[in-house]
Write an enzyme that holds these catalytic residues in place. Structure first.
Site, PDB file in Angstrom:
ATOM      1  N   THR A  63       0.922  -1.218   0.035  1.00 15.05           N
ATOM      2  CA  THR A  63       0.085  -0.104   0.109  1.00 15.05           C
ATOM      3  C   THR A  63       0.971   1.357  -0.069  1.00 15.05           C
ATOM      4  O   THR A  63       0.278   2.279  -0.156  1.00 15.05           O
ATOM      5  CB  THR A  63      -0.901   0.033   1.272  1.00 15.05           C
ATOM      6  OG1 THR A  63       0.014   0.160   2.338  1.00 15.05           O
ATOM      7  CG2 THR A  63      -1.583  -1.080   1.111  1.00 15.05           C
ATOM      8  N   CYS A 123      -0.126   6.656   7.641  1.00 17.14           N
ATOM      9  CA  CYS A 123      -1.596   6.358   7.800  1.00 17.14           C
ATOM     10  C   CYS A 123      -2.707   7.084   8.297  1.00 17.14           C
ATOM     11  O   CYS A 123      -2.228   8.184   9.221  1.00 17.14           O
ATOM     12  CB  CYS A 123      -1.668   5.115   8.554  1.00 17.14           C
ATOM     13  SG  CYS A 123      -3.141   4.319   9.028  1.00 17.14           S
ATOM     14  N   CYS A 171      -1.862   0.255  15.121  1.00 12.26           N
ATOM     15  CA  CYS A 171      -2.980   0.753  14.338  1.00 12.26           C
ATOM     16  C   CYS A 171      -3.721  -0.309  14.118  1.00 12.26           C
ATOM     17  O   CYS A 171      -3.527  -1.631  14.067  1.00 12.26           O
ATOM     18  CB  CYS A 171      -2.227   0.857  12.882  1.00 12.26           C
ATOM     19  SG  CYS A 171      -3.338   1.194  11.586  1.00 12.26           S
ATOM     20  N   CYS A 196       2.499   2.688   9.330  1.00 13.93           N
ATOM     21  CA  CYS A 196       1.572   2.755  10.680  1.00 13.93           C
ATOM     22  C   CYS A 196       2.480   2.842  11.787  1.00 13.93           C
ATOM     23  O   CYS A 196       3.721   2.474  11.800  1.00 13.93           O
ATOM     24  CB  CYS A 196       0.846   1.759  10.770  1.00 13.93           C
ATOM     25  SG  CYS A 196      -0.272   1.574   9.230  1.00 13.93           S
ATOM     26  N   ARG A 201       4.098   6.591   3.015  1.00  8.13           N
ATOM     27  CA  ARG A 201       3.086   7.750   3.421  1.00  8.13           C
ATOM     28  C   ARG A 201       2.569   7.347   4.844  1.00  8.13           C
ATOM     29  O   ARG A 201       2.155   6.158   5.094  1.00  8.13           O
ATOM     30  CB  ARG A 201       1.895   8.013   2.483  1.00  8.13           C
ATOM     31  CG  ARG A 201       2.421   8.100   1.069  1.00  8.13           C
ATOM     32  CD  ARG A 201       1.280   8.646   0.145  1.00  8.13           C
ATOM     33  NE  ARG A 201       0.136   7.714   0.315  1.00  8.13           N
ATOM     34  CZ  ARG A 201       0.087   6.499  -0.472  1.00  8.13           C
ATOM     35  NH1 ARG A 201       1.001   6.367  -1.306  1.00  8.13           N
ATOM     36  NH2 ARG A 201      -1.008   5.677  -0.201  1.00  8.13           N
ATOM     37  N   CYS A 260      -4.130   5.857  11.720  1.00  2.18           N
ATOM     38  CA  CYS A 260      -3.603   5.779  13.164  1.00  2.18           C
ATOM     39  C   CYS A 260      -2.656   7.120  13.399  1.00  2.18           C
ATOM     40  O   CYS A 260      -1.910   7.068  14.446  1.00  2.18           O
ATOM     41  CB  CYS A 260      -2.851   4.659  13.391  1.00  2.18           C
ATOM     42  SG  CYS A 260      -1.198   4.353  12.331  1.00  2.18           S
ATOM     43  N   ASP A 316      21.274  12.976  49.828  1.00  6.33           N
ATOM     44  CA  ASP A 316      20.043  13.955  49.751  1.00  6.33           C
ATOM     45  C   ASP A 316      19.336  13.893  51.156  1.00  6.33           C
ATOM     46  O   ASP A 316      19.028  12.390  51.259  1.00  6.33           O
ATOM     47  CB  ASP A 316      19.178  13.883  48.429  1.00  6.33           C
ATOM     48  CG  ASP A 316      17.854  14.700  48.483  1.00  6.33           C
ATOM     49  OD1 ASP A 316      17.945  15.602  48.133  1.00  6.33           O
ATOM     50  OD2 ASP A 316      16.788  14.108  48.848  1.00  6.33           O
TER      51      ASP A 316
END
Length: 488
Positions: A30, A65, A38, A34, A63, A68, A439
């Site tokens: 695709t 998603c 996702c 993601c 690219r 998500c 401390d």
């Protein structure tokens, strides 16, 4: 597929949100990448491509998603745990150094050549500084497109793009949508925006005791610079280009961040500093599991899971707090710091209620007469010398320098001992593995827990808490639980 890839594939099969930000998965069929959690259908193994950063996914042509929004995940906790050149570079890129000073400027801050920095980042995180900065510019642009009504030309400039054309091309390539489409979709699902104000969601990995972190900050709030209001914490910001004011409020699954910026070009720097302040990129599951293995800390961890280590929006400010706070109460330190702000702080051009100043800059403290602060002469001299070192660039307290080298240089200043240097290392340099055996509050907590409070004995005990001793320290500072489960 090797063991590491097997583990990552199992993580995306289970949609485990704990791995969000640790890595990203691209789907070869695709061209989309993601976050591991996702909800979309899990890709077949042969189609899954794993990337350590969103910049590496962009560089490979994937690219983001739309479902998500992987670019909006928490940052990887790896960069705090490892303070090497790569970790420091990732922090500076997140702060916008490449956009302001270019790759050469980043390399100068790190003390290496641009070629070496590019080579190392590409090998370690799959993308060089330019590609990583481009991914960040894309996320900043998306935020400004969706959360403001700024003209796109101003969005492009504020996000760090060289031109509107570059802005348009990047948004289309990364989000598969035009800026207009992103803004139109955002208007359908959001409340109206307020001019000059950005309201953002800062995600984190659950669990997160953000309320406890904010309470810590409010307890130490300096008049004029910080203020607590209900569950919220507000403060002024001295950002690279201009001033800002932020309000941080814990919410379910995120921290609500309300930002007023005089220059929207400071957005990425402001977000990065707020995330550092609240330690929002931490891995609480790993930390809690490790600390709870010690029966001494197990009840404390169970009482407040997901405790964070408060960081800094300005390392110089933390250093001043550490010097002023030596051997006095939190209340007394607040009083002295308020005097310092009133006398030498930079007034806000647009005050917001009780927020009237930025914290004094090192150049102002270097030239100031500190006699009226109520500090001993030796401590005033320590402050002055510290200011000289920071103002002249000999000390970098915001994460660009090596931790060991920075602490060693701090220790050369008269009046800076192990406690002061350790406190600065923990909060300003975001070191997750600091313990302060001398401390007073730590020693008191150990006595209440029936343990020896001797520095040598407690330091030896703390060795089993590595590499998360800063988180153990925060549990001890908060106080042991009494028999009813309340803090003493």
């Amino acid at each position: 597929m090797d063991g590491d890839l097997e583990q990552r594939y199992r993580a995306i099969q289970s949609r485990d949100p704990r791995f969000d930000g640790w890595f990203f998965v691209g789907v070869a069929t695709t061209g989309i990448y993601c976050r591991p959690s996702c909800p979309a259908m899990t890709p077949q193994r042969r189609h899954a491509r794993f990337f350590p950063t969103s910049g590496a996914a962009h560089r490979a042509g994937f690219r983001a998603c739309k479902r998500c929004q992987p670019d909006a995940t928490p940052g990887s906790p790896e960069w705090n745990l490892r303070a090497d050149l790569v970790g420091r570079a990732m922090g500076l890129i997140a702060d916008g150094v490449v956009d302001r000073d270019g790759v050469e400027g980043l390399a100068r801050r790190l003390g290496y050549s641009a070629r070496h920095v590019h080579r190392l980042l590409t090998a370690e995180v799959g993308a060089g500084p330019t590609a990583l900065a481009r991914a960040q510019r894309a996320q900043t642009a998306r935020t400004l497109v969706e959360r403001t009504e700024l003209p796109f030309a101003r969005v492009a400039l504020a996000a760090g793009f060289a031109s509107v054309r570059q802005f348009n091309e990047t948004v289309r390539a990364v989000f598969a949508a035009t800026p207009t489409a992103l803004r139109t979709a955002a208007r359908r699902r959001q409340e109206p925006t307020t001019p000059g104000v950005l309201t953002l969601r800062l995600p984190y990995r659950a669990p997160s005791a953000s309320g406890e972190t904010i309470a810590f900050l409010v307890d130490r709030a300096i008049e004029g610079v910080e203020r607590g209001e209900g569950a919220s914490y507000r403060r002024s910001l001295d950002l690279p280009r201009a001033e800002g004011v932020v309000e941080l409020t814990p919410a379910e699954g995120h921290v609500r961040c309300r930002l007023r910026l005089a220059d929207f070009s400071d957005l990425s720097a402001a977000v990065r500093r707020c995330r550092r302040l609240l330690d929002l990129d931490a891995d609480p599951v790993a930390t809690d599991r490790h600390l709870a293995a010690d029966p001494l800390l197990a009840p404390l961890v169970a009482g407040v899971p997901g405790r964070r280590v408060p960081g800094a929006v300005d390392g110089w400010e933390i250093a001043v707090r550490a010097v002023v706070g030596q051997q006095i109460s939190v209340r007394a330190a607040r009083t002295i710091l308020a005097r310092l702000v009133a006398a030498h702080g930079h007034p806000l051009a647009t005050p917001e209620g009780n927020l009237t100043h930025q914290f004094p800059r090192p150049e102002a403290v270097e030239q100031a007469d500190l006699a009226q602060l109520g500090l001993p002469h030796a401590r005033r001299e320590t402050l002055r010398l510290l200011a000289v070192e920071v103002a002249r660039g000999a000390l970098d307290l915001d994460g660009a320098a090596d931790r060991e080298e920075t602490v060693a240089r701090l220790r050369t200043l008269p009046g800076v001992g192990p406690w002061t240097a350790g406190y600065i290392r923990m909060r300003a340099l975001a070191d997750p593995d600091v313990f302060l055996p001398t401390d007073a509050a730590v020693r008191r907590a150990l006595r209440r827990l029936g343990q020896s409070d001797g520095p040598q004995a407690s330091a030896e005990r703390a060795r089993r808490w590595r590499p998360w001793r800063s988180y153990a320290l925060m549990h001890l500072w908060a106080g042991p639980l009494d028999t009813n489960g309340a803090r003493s």
